[in-house]
Design a protein around this motif. Structure first.
Motif, PDB file in Angstrom:
ATOM      1  N   SER A   1       0.815  -1.220   0.000  1.00  0.00           N
ATOM      2  CA  SER A   1       0.000   0.000   0.000  1.00  0.00           C
ATOM      3  C   SER A   1       0.847   1.268   0.000  1.00  0.00           C
ATOM      4  CB  SER A   1      -0.943  -0.010   1.203  1.00  0.00           C
ATOM      5  OG  SER A   1      -0.210  -0.081   2.418  1.00  0.00           O
ATOM      6  N   SER A   2       1.944   1.281   0.769  1.00  0.00           N
ATOM      7  CA  SER A   2       2.777   2.484   0.839  1.00  0.00           C
ATOM      8  C   SER A   2       3.417   2.778  -0.515  1.00  0.00           C
ATOM      9  CB  SER A   2       3.864   2.314   1.903  1.00  0.00           C
ATOM     10  OG  SER A   2       3.299   2.147   3.176  1.00  0.00           O
ATOM     11  N   HIS A   3       3.979   1.732  -1.126  1.00  0.00           N
ATOM     12  CA  HIS A   3       4.611   1.921  -2.433  1.00  0.00           C
ATOM     13  C   HIS A   3       3.584   2.339  -3.479  1.00  0.00           C
ATOM     14  CE1 HIS A   3       5.919   0.340  -6.426  1.00  0.00           C
ATOM     15  NE2 HIS A   3       6.993   1.020  -6.101  1.00  0.00           N
ATOM     16  N   PHE A   4       2.414   1.724  -3.448  1.00  0.00           N
ATOM     17  CA  PHE A   4       1.388   2.048  -4.439  1.00  0.00           C
ATOM     18  C   PHE A   4       0.927   3.500  -4.284  1.00  0.00           C
ATOM     19  CE2 PHE A   4      -3.011   1.992  -6.081  1.00  0.00           C
ATOM     20  CZ  PHE A   4      -2.744   1.537  -7.368  1.00  0.00           C
ATOM     21  N   THR A   5       0.796   3.973  -3.051  1.00  0.00           N
ATOM     22  CA  THR A   5       0.420   5.370  -2.806  1.00  0.00           C
ATOM     23  C   THR A   5       1.471   6.323  -3.375  1.00  0.00           C
ATOM     24  OG1 THR A   5      -0.724   4.726  -0.773  1.00  0.00           O
ATOM     25  CG2 THR A   5      -0.197   7.056  -1.041  1.00  0.00           C
ATOM     26  N   CYS A   6       2.746   6.019  -3.144  1.00  0.00           N
ATOM     27  CA  CYS A   6       3.834   6.853  -3.676  1.00  0.00           C
ATOM     28  C   CYS A   6       3.825   6.864  -5.196  1.00  0.00           C
ATOM     29  CB  CYS A   6       5.178   6.349  -3.161  1.00  0.00           C
ATOM     30  SG  CYS A   6       5.446   6.612  -1.402  1.00  0.00           S
ATOM     31  N   VAL A   7       3.544   5.713  -5.803  1.00  0.00           N
ATOM     32  CA  VAL A   7       3.491   5.625  -7.269  1.00  0.00           C
ATOM     33  C   VAL A   7       2.393   6.511  -7.822  1.00  0.00           C
ATOM     34  CG1 VAL A   7       2.895   4.079  -9.183  1.00  0.00           C
ATOM     35  CG2 VAL A   7       4.545   3.353  -7.464  1.00  0.00           C
ATOM     36  N   ILE A   8       1.207   6.453  -7.211  1.00  0.00           N
ATOM     37  CA  ILE A   8       0.080   7.261  -7.684  1.00  0.00           C
ATOM     38  C   ILE A   8       0.406   8.754  -7.589  1.00  0.00           C
ATOM     39  CG2 ILE A   8      -2.307   7.931  -7.214  1.00  0.00           C
ATOM     40  CD1 ILE A   8      -2.039   5.232  -8.563  1.00  0.00           C
ATOM     41  N   LEU A   9       0.966   9.181  -6.461  1.00  0.00           N
ATOM     42  CA  LEU A   9       1.315  10.591  -6.279  1.00  0.00           C
ATOM     43  C   LEU A   9       2.365  11.035  -7.284  1.00  0.00           C
ATOM     44  CD1 LEU A   9       1.522  10.853  -2.380  1.00  0.00           C
ATOM     45  CD2 LEU A   9      -0.175  11.940  -3.852  1.00  0.00           C
TER      46      LEU A   9
ATOM     47  N   THR B   1       8.070  18.850  -6.490  1.00  0.00           N
ATOM     48  CA  THR B   1       9.380  19.177  -5.914  1.00  0.00           C
ATOM     49  C   THR B   1       9.372  19.363  -4.410  1.00  0.00           C
ATOM     50  OG1 THR B   1       9.014  21.557  -6.308  1.00  0.00           O
ATOM     51  CG2 THR B   1      10.120  20.316  -8.047  1.00  0.00           C
ATOM     52  N   VAL B   2       8.227  19.718  -3.826  1.00  0.00           N
ATOM     53  CA  VAL B   2       8.182  20.065  -2.401  1.00  0.00           C
ATOM     54  C   VAL B   2       7.265  19.142  -1.612  1.00  0.00           C
ATOM     55  CG1 VAL B   2       7.756  21.893  -0.725  1.00  0.00           C
ATOM     56  CG2 VAL B   2       8.659  22.485  -2.988  1.00  0.00           C
ATOM     57  N   VAL B   3       6.037  18.978  -2.092  1.00  0.00           N
ATOM     58  CA  VAL B   3       5.031  18.272  -1.294  1.00  0.00           C
ATOM     59  C   VAL B   3       5.277  16.762  -1.268  1.00  0.00           C
ATOM     60  CG1 VAL B   3       2.569  17.789  -1.033  1.00  0.00           C
ATOM     61  CG2 VAL B   3       3.322  20.075  -1.741  1.00  0.00           C
ATOM     62  N   ILE B   4       5.489  16.147  -2.431  1.00  0.00           N
ATOM     63  CA  ILE B   4       5.663  14.689  -2.477  1.00  0.00           C
ATOM     64  C   ILE B   4       6.896  14.236  -1.701  1.00  0.00           C
ATOM     65  CG2 ILE B   4       6.106  12.735  -4.015  1.00  0.00           C
ATOM     66  CD1 ILE B   4       4.216  14.002  -6.019  1.00  0.00           C
ATOM     67  N   PRO B   5       8.070  14.895  -1.845  1.00  0.00           N
ATOM     68  CA  PRO B   5       9.213  14.479  -1.007  1.00  0.00           C
ATOM     69  C   PRO B   5       8.945  14.603   0.486  1.00  0.00           C
ATOM     70  CG  PRO B   5       9.962  15.842  -2.818  1.00  0.00           C
ATOM     71  CD  PRO B   5       8.459  15.908  -2.828  1.00  0.00           C
ATOM     72  N   MET B   6       8.061  15.518   0.871  1.00  0.00           N
ATOM     73  CA  MET B   6       7.702  15.654   2.283  1.00  0.00           C
ATOM     74  C   MET B   6       6.743  14.550   2.721  1.00  0.00           C
ATOM     75  SD  MET B   6       5.640  18.792   4.155  1.00  0.00           S
ATOM     76  CE  MET B   6       4.151  18.409   3.232  1.00  0.00           C
ATOM     77  N   LEU B   7       5.848  14.133   1.826  1.00  0.00           N
ATOM     78  CA  LEU B   7       4.825  13.151   2.191  1.00  0.00           C
ATOM     79  C   LEU B   7       5.349  11.725   2.220  1.00  0.00           C
ATOM     80  CD1 LEU B   7       1.684  14.428   0.217  1.00  0.00           C
ATOM     81  CD2 LEU B   7       2.176  14.671   2.653  1.00  0.00           C
ATOM     82  N   ASN B   8       6.317  11.398   1.363  1.00  0.00           N
ATOM     83  CA  ASN B   8       6.767  10.006   1.256  1.00  0.00           C
ATOM     84  C   ASN B   8       7.222   9.405   2.589  1.00  0.00           C
ATOM     85  OD1 ASN B   8       6.116   9.660  -1.409  1.00  0.00           O
ATOM     86  ND2 ASN B   8       8.163  10.076  -2.185  1.00  0.00           N
ATOM     87  N   PRO B   9       8.051  10.115   3.400  1.00  0.00           N
ATOM     88  CA  PRO B   9       8.421   9.527   4.699  1.00  0.00           C
ATOM     89  C   PRO B   9       7.215   9.292   5.604  1.00  0.00           C
ATOM     90  CG  PRO B   9       9.882  11.348   4.147  1.00  0.00           C
ATOM     91  CD  PRO B   9       8.758  11.380   3.161  1.00  0.00           C
ATOM     92  N   MET B  10       6.230  10.204   5.542  1.00  0.00           N
ATOM     93  CA  MET B  10       5.022  10.029   6.342  1.00  0.00           C
ATOM     94  C   MET B  10       4.249   8.798   5.889  1.00  0.00           C
ATOM     95  SD  MET B  10       3.655  13.948   6.564  1.00  0.00           S
ATOM     96  CE  MET B  10       4.760  15.302   6.977  1.00  0.00           C
ATOM     97  N   ILE B  11       4.172   8.601   4.567  1.00  0.00           N
ATOM     98  CA  ILE B  11       3.450   7.444   4.033  1.00  0.00           C
ATOM     99  C   ILE B  11       4.093   6.156   4.506  1.00  0.00           C
ATOM    100  CG2 ILE B  11       2.880   6.202   1.912  1.00  0.00           C
ATOM    101  CD1 ILE B  11       2.653   8.968   0.543  1.00  0.00           C
ATOM    102  N   TYR B  12       5.418   6.086   4.443  1.00  0.00           N
ATOM    103  CA  TYR B  12       6.109   4.851   4.817  1.00  0.00           C
ATOM    104  C   TYR B  12       6.168   4.644   6.326  1.00  0.00           C
ATOM    105  CZ  TYR B  12       7.568   3.473   0.171  1.00  0.00           C
ATOM    106  OH  TYR B  12       7.563   3.027  -1.127  1.00  0.00           O
ATOM    107  N   SER B  13       6.136   5.727   7.095  1.00  0.00           N
ATOM    108  CA  SER B  13       6.200   5.567   8.547  1.00  0.00           C
ATOM    109  C   SER B  13       4.824   5.320   9.162  1.00  0.00           C
ATOM    110  CB  SER B  13       6.841   6.808   9.195  1.00  0.00           C
ATOM    111  OG  SER B  13       6.081   7.972   8.920  1.00  0.00           O
ATOM    112  N   LEU B  14       3.787   5.937   8.600  1.00  0.00           N
ATOM    113  CA  LEU B  14       2.449   5.802   9.178  1.00  0.00           C
ATOM    114  C   LEU B  14       1.728   4.545   8.708  1.00  0.00           C
ATOM    115  CD1 LEU B  14       1.197   9.513   8.976  1.00  0.00           C
ATOM    116  CD2 LEU B  14       2.091   8.292  10.967  1.00  0.00           C
ATOM    117  N   ARG B  15       2.090   4.047   7.517  1.00  0.00           N
ATOM    118  CA  ARG B  15       1.371   2.917   6.941  1.00  0.00           C
ATOM    119  C   ARG B  15       2.176   1.614   7.007  1.00  0.00           C
ATOM    120  NH1 ARG B  15      -2.964   4.333   3.706  1.00  0.00           N
ATOM    121  NH2 ARG B  15      -2.747   2.371   2.559  1.00  0.00           N
ATOM    122  N   ASN B  16       3.304   1.638   7.723  1.00  0.00           N
ATOM    123  CA  ASN B  16       4.163   0.465   7.764  1.00  0.00           C
ATOM    124  C   ASN B  16       4.485   0.118   9.215  1.00  0.00           C
ATOM    125  OD1 ASN B  16       6.671  -1.158   7.714  1.00  0.00           O
ATOM    126  ND2 ASN B  16       6.522  -0.836   5.501  1.00  0.00           N
TER     127      ASN B  16
END
Length: 311
Positions: free
Chosen positions: A242-250, A279-294
């Motif tokens: 789920s985390s990887h798939f979310t990052c791919v979609i974004l 350039t700004v939002v996605i690099p900020m969100l990716n650590p949150m996605i992997y830390s909150l969903r894993n």
């Protein structure tokens, strides 16, 4: 224009996000906070992967590389953008602009390839679990990362040379907050057909081939997961993807909007908004996605904090 009578541009003027002075301070504080969160989040993921032996697996190795790339290509853009919010004349030297564009294209393209590698890793883990450890060795993982780097290096080099081999005699105002391909090409008096052709062919080939691999991988993954008899097993398998798939979609959603839409539908304001996401939002969100969903990342974070509090 005759190149002999051309006074070549030595610097570009970045027009930035907005020319409304009232918003400059607000935007500076907002993007500064976002950049700090990006640096802290991605550095935190890197440290967690490095310090926790339980995360020394191919999946978390790739997550660590992803965090490194997010940190790098955000740093290529955001600090200069922050300085420009406070400056009166936001210039960037010709060669510095080329360097910024090359670094951004390199890290962004490598991230595109890495997400594809991560999809293949998840495919092997879920669809072929018995052969996973034999196939996804550390040597293979390192070779995949090196291949992604070489592919990104070749693409970025060809595209940047294609843009900066052209003649620029003025105007020198880039309608953007960083050096990007299409806004720079709009400033040249040279024929841009060949440069744009190389740019779009390489972008289309890399992106479409990467998306095809990801789609095929996830179709196989979903098919395999649905065949798992227990609901717990299905949930656990889905959670690993789920985390990887979310990052791919974004990532790919923004990428398609930025570079693969028709030039006739190009809008400067829409391009700026999409670029901020990229350039700004996605690099900020990716650590949150992997830390909150894993769960494993959260457990590793808890163990690390416990060691810090109780050395």
């Amino acid at each position: 224009m005759d190149e002999k009578n051309c006074t070549k541009v030595t610097e570009f003027l970045l027009l930035g996000m907005t020319d409304v002075q009232h918003f400059q301070g607000i935007l500076f504080m907002m993007f500064l906070v976002m950049y700090i969160v990006t640096v802290v989040g991605n550095t935190g993921i890197l440290l967690l992967v490095w310090l926790n032996p339980r995360l020394h697996t191919p999946m978390y190795f790739f997550i660590g590389i992803l965090s490194f790339l997010d940190l790098c290509y955000s740093t290529v853009i955001t600090p200069k953008m922050l300085v420009n919010f406070l400056g009166e004349r936001n210039t960037i030297l010709f060669h510095a602009c080329a360097a910024q564009l090359f670094a951004f294209a390199l890290f962004g393209t490598m991230k595109c390839e890495l997400l594809t590698v991560m999809a293949f890793d998840r495919y092997m883990a879920i669809c072929h679990p018995l052969t996973y450890n034999r196939v996804m060795t550390w040597t293979v993982c390192l070779q995949l990362v090196i291949a992604a780097f070489l592919c990104a290096l070749l693409s970025s080099t060809l595209n940047v040379i294609g843009v900066f081999r052209l003649t620029y005699c003025g105007p020198n105002k880039i309608q953007h907050f960083y050096c990007d391909f299409l806004p720079i090409l709009d400033l040249t008096y040279s024929d841009t057909f060949a440069s744009k052709l190389v740019l779009f062919i390489s972008a289309d080939f890399l992106t479409i081939s990467a998306v095809l691999v990801i789609v095929v991988s996830y179709v196989s993954i979903i098919w395999t997961i649905l065949a798992i008899p227990s609901s717990y097993g299905r949930r656990k398998a889905f959670s690993t993807c789920s985390s990887h798939f979310t990052c791919v979609i974004l990532f790919y959603g923004t990428l398609f909007f930025l570079y693969l839409r028709p030039t006739s539908s190009y809008s400067l304001q829409e391009d700026r908004v999409a670029s901020v996401l990229y350039t700004v939002v996605i690099p900020m969100l990716n650590p949150m996605i992997y830390s909150l969903r894993n769960k494993e990342v959260k457990d590793a974070m808890g163990r690390t904090l416990h060691k810090i509090q109780h050395p």
